[in-house]
Design an enzyme around this catalytic site. Sequence first.
Site, mmCIF file in Angstrom:
data_model
loop_
_atom_site.group_PDB
_atom_site.id
_atom_site.type_symbol
_atom_site.label_atom_id
_atom_site.label_comp_id
_atom_site.label_asym_id
_atom_site.label_seq_id
_atom_site.Cartn_x
_atom_site.Cartn_y
_atom_site.Cartn_z
ATOM 1 N N GLY A 1 0.859 -1.253 0.046
ATOM 2 C CA GLY A 1 -0.027 -0.082 0.034
ATOM 3 C C GLY A 1 0.863 1.281 -0.025
ATOM 4 O O GLY A 1 0.169 2.233 0.253
ATOM 5 N N PRO B 1 4.639 -4.528 -1.652
ATOM 6 C CA PRO B 1 4.487 -3.545 -2.499
ATOM 7 C C PRO B 1 4.086 -4.161 -3.846
ATOM 8 O O PRO B 1 4.443 -5.051 -4.291
ATOM 9 C CB PRO B 1 5.929 -2.884 -2.598
ATOM 10 C CG PRO B 1 7.024 -4.056 -2.407
ATOM 11 C CD PRO B 1 6.175 -4.904 -1.220
ATOM 12 N N GLY B 2 3.008 -3.168 -4.136
ATOM 13 C CA GLY B 2 2.520 -3.583 -5.660
ATOM 14 C C GLY B 2 2.741 -2.369 -6.630
ATOM 15 O O GLY B 2 3.699 -2.364 -7.340
ATOM 16 N N ARG B 3 1.976 -1.244 -6.186
ATOM 17 C CA ARG B 3 1.962 -0.074 -6.856
ATOM 18 C C ARG B 3 3.158 0.563 -6.985
ATOM 19 O O ARG B 3 3.892 0.971 -8.093
ATOM 20 C CB ARG B 3 0.837 0.690 -6.116
ATOM 21 C CG ARG B 3 0.878 2.263 -6.836
ATOM 22 C CD ARG B 3 0.138 3.318 -5.951
ATOM 23 N NE ARG B 3 -1.150 2.729 -5.256
ATOM 24 C CZ ARG B 3 -2.438 2.750 -5.778
ATOM 25 N NH1 ARG B 3 -2.553 3.318 -7.043
ATOM 26 N NH2 ARG B 3 -3.497 2.155 -5.298
ATOM 27 N N ARG C 1 -9.193 4.235 -13.226
ATOM 28 C CA ARG C 1 -8.887 4.585 -11.844
ATOM 29 C C ARG C 1 -9.618 6.240 -11.490
ATOM 30 O O ARG C 1 -10.139 6.407 -10.491
ATOM 31 C CB ARG C 1 -7.508 4.694 -11.629
ATOM 32 C CG ARG C 1 -6.940 3.263 -11.401
ATOM 33 C CD ARG C 1 -5.327 3.307 -11.037
ATOM 34 N NE ARG C 1 -5.130 3.769 -9.635
ATOM 35 C CZ ARG C 1 -4.894 4.932 -9.216
ATOM 36 N NH1 ARG C 1 -4.582 5.942 -10.161
ATOM 37 N NH2 ARG C 1 -4.910 5.034 -8.027
ATOM 38 N N TYR D 1 -11.875 6.097 -8.442
ATOM 39 C CA TYR D 1 -11.272 6.817 -7.184
ATOM 40 C C TYR D 1 -11.018 7.999 -7.267
ATOM 41 O O TYR D 1 -10.380 8.682 -6.498
ATOM 42 C CB TYR D 1 -9.833 6.079 -6.587
ATOM 43 C CG TYR D 1 -9.866 4.594 -7.043
ATOM 44 C CD1 TYR D 1 -10.360 3.572 -6.344
ATOM 45 C CD2 TYR D 1 -8.754 4.189 -7.564
ATOM 46 C CE1 TYR D 1 -10.287 2.219 -6.546
ATOM 47 C CE2 TYR D 1 -8.424 2.903 -7.925
ATOM 48 C CZ TYR D 1 -9.373 2.033 -7.305
ATOM 49 O OH TYR D 1 -8.838 0.573 -7.387
ATOM 50 N N CYS E 1 -18.527 5.824 -23.749
ATOM 51 C CA CYS E 1 -19.978 6.382 -23.926
ATOM 52 C C CYS E 1 -20.458 6.701 -22.413
ATOM 53 O O CYS E 1 -21.500 6.340 -22.069
ATOM 54 C CB CYS E 1 -20.860 5.376 -24.634
ATOM 55 S SG CYS E 1 -20.706 4.965 -26.160
ATOM 56 N N GLU E 2 -19.767 7.487 -21.693
ATOM 57 C CA GLU E 2 -20.155 7.869 -20.612
ATOM 58 C C GLU E 2 -19.306 9.322 -20.298
ATOM 59 O O GLU E 2 -18.321 9.445 -20.549
ATOM 60 C CB GLU E 2 -19.606 6.953 -19.162
ATOM 61 C CG GLU E 2 -20.036 5.553 -19.404
ATOM 62 C CD GLU E 2 -20.129 4.875 -18.056
ATOM 63 O OE1 GLU E 2 -19.983 5.360 -17.032
ATOM 64 O OE2 GLU E 2 -20.070 3.672 -18.117
ATOM 65 N N TYR F 1 -2.410 -1.209 -11.929
ATOM 66 C CA TYR F 1 -3.587 -0.879 -11.948
ATOM 67 C C TYR F 1 -4.205 -0.227 -12.937
ATOM 68 O O TYR F 1 -5.202 0.543 -13.265
ATOM 69 C CB TYR F 1 -4.351 -0.227 -10.531
ATOM 70 C CG TYR F 1 -3.772 -1.046 -9.280
ATOM 71 C CD1 TYR F 1 -4.090 -2.419 -9.023
ATOM 72 C CD2 TYR F 1 -2.985 -0.436 -8.432
ATOM 73 C CE1 TYR F 1 -3.619 -3.074 -7.998
ATOM 74 C CE2 TYR F 1 -2.191 -1.134 -7.416
ATOM 75 C CZ TYR F 1 -2.903 -2.444 -7.011
ATOM 76 O OH TYR F 1 -2.295 -2.998 -6.134
HETATM 77 C C1 PLP Z 1 -3.297 -4.800 -3.053
HETATM 78 C C2 PLP Z 1 -2.759 -5.321 -2.103
HETATM 79 C C3 PLP Z 1 -1.271 -5.041 -1.935
HETATM 80 C C4 PLP Z 1 -0.448 -4.391 -2.936
HETATM 81 O O1 PLP Z 1 -1.183 -3.007 -2.514
HETATM 82 P P1 PLP Z 1 -0.253 -1.779 -3.224
HETATM 83 O O2 PLP Z 1 -1.161 -0.434 -2.789
HETATM 84 O O3 PLP Z 1 -0.380 -1.997 -4.686
HETATM 85 O O4 PLP Z 1 0.932 -1.689 -2.962
HETATM 86 C C5 PLP Z 1 -0.259 -5.890 -0.897
HETATM 87 N N1 PLP Z 1 -1.129 -6.876 -0.201
HETATM 88 C C6 PLP Z 1 -2.516 -7.101 -0.390
HETATM 89 C C7 PLP Z 1 -2.931 -8.315 0.542
HETATM 90 C C8 PLP Z 1 -3.323 -6.605 -1.121
HETATM 91 O O5 PLP Z 1 -4.562 -6.855 -1.214
#
Ligand code: PLP
Length: 445
Positions: free
Chosen positions: A261, A304-306, A342, A346, A373-374, A403
């Site tokens: 996150g 970490p993902g994002r 997004r 959001y 079409c929105e 994402y």
């Molecule tokens: C989505 C998610 C992440 C990654 O979140 P980011 O905001 O992309 O870093 C990590 N752990 C879990 C369990 C998630 O659902």
Amino acid sequence: MTLAELVPSLGSSLQAKLSERIWPLDTALGHDGDLLLGGVPLTRLAAQFGTPSYLIDENEVRRRARAYRQAMPEAEVAYAGKALSCKAVVRWIDEEGLSLDVCSAGELAVARAVGFPAERIVMHGNAKTPDDLKAAIGYGVGRIVVDSLDEIDQLGSLARYPQRVLVRVTPGVDARTHRAIATGVEDQKFGFSLASGAAEDAVRHVLAQPSLRLVGLHCHIGSQVTRVASFELAARRMVGLLAALHAEHGLTLPQLDLGGGFAVPYLDGEDEFDLTGFANRVRVAVHYECQSHRLPVPRLTIEPGRSIVGPAGVTLYRVVNVKQGGARTFVAVDGGMSDNPRPSLYGARYSVRLVGRHTRAPRRPVTVVGRHCEAGDVLAADVPLPQDIRAGDLLAVPCTGAYHHSLASNYNQVGRPPLIGVRDGVATVLVRGETEDDLLARDLG
Ligand SMILES: *Cc1c(COP(=O)(O)O)cnc(C)c1O
């Protein structure tokens, strides 16, 4: 310290750098208003692969993966695959020594396709289907994060000892992010509440399943979280729960997964997440709490993902038309909410840059909209672009690696864009764009 300061640029470009800090580190200015991403001119990428196109800078992904490992060398870093899941990216993640989070049999299939080591895979999800669980067990994933009592029972009967599991806990921490992605607060679909005692109850359920081996706890407080203090509070509470479990069951759980996150800046001037501060403060908090409860320090996992892939991605669009509205100027492009939902999900904001020609025209605020079409199909409201913006212009939107590809749809029967990897002057199609034949192939009439 920020990520950009932690990790020096790989190789120095002869080209001038961009002043905004929302582009991959080695993005360079080219001729005639062009930009180079991974050493490849964006105008050339647009000509070769068409628009819209998702671009991903391999070196930037690797650099970010390394920065997380360097900031917390004692921890396990698991890339959250849902941010951007494709074979090439998952292979880079494997090569950089990270672990991998998956949420479905489909995300696991990508990992399996590149032979990602099963013991470094963690499967999450609040509603894993029997097929998801069977796929996870079949591949032998290292850990499954259980998220409901039903799942614990189901997994208990499907799995063979010792299937390692973590229990997903809702620590009651408000990460102060958008509601749709705040996953640590009470009364929601994820996890077991710490405050209500549901988490301890879930642990009892796991312990009653002979095929399951409980190895730790997990929490994930949300996404695009900027405040280190939120993570620190969650970490303290989770160690408190480890201590309660130790007292009740004599359990010493070796793992504590604090989720992901970590926020990234989408607009120029927004702050980088304080990764060093996070690492230090969470480390100190966990050590302090463990010491005061006389517990050994668990191995931490972060997810970490994002922040691994988001800032490594750029999307290219072509302007289709420019229209004067009542109060606003609308710049319509050849993509929209199907490749980037997004803003509508959001209220996410982006910056947009004209690429491929020089202009002296002053900049003025316009609204960049999509083709769908929105009326809510707005990619970027009130962004400054040169006054002479016109049909045929090329636009680049940074920070679109996470994402976007993974949230894309076929709304209006529009094919999803290709994903192009760039590195050291070479562009490679990682995922090809969808054609009309692709769209019709599943439609059996
Ligand atoms: C989505 C998610 C992440 C990654 O979140 P980011 O905001 O992309 O870093 C990590 N752990 C879990 C369990 C998630 O659902």
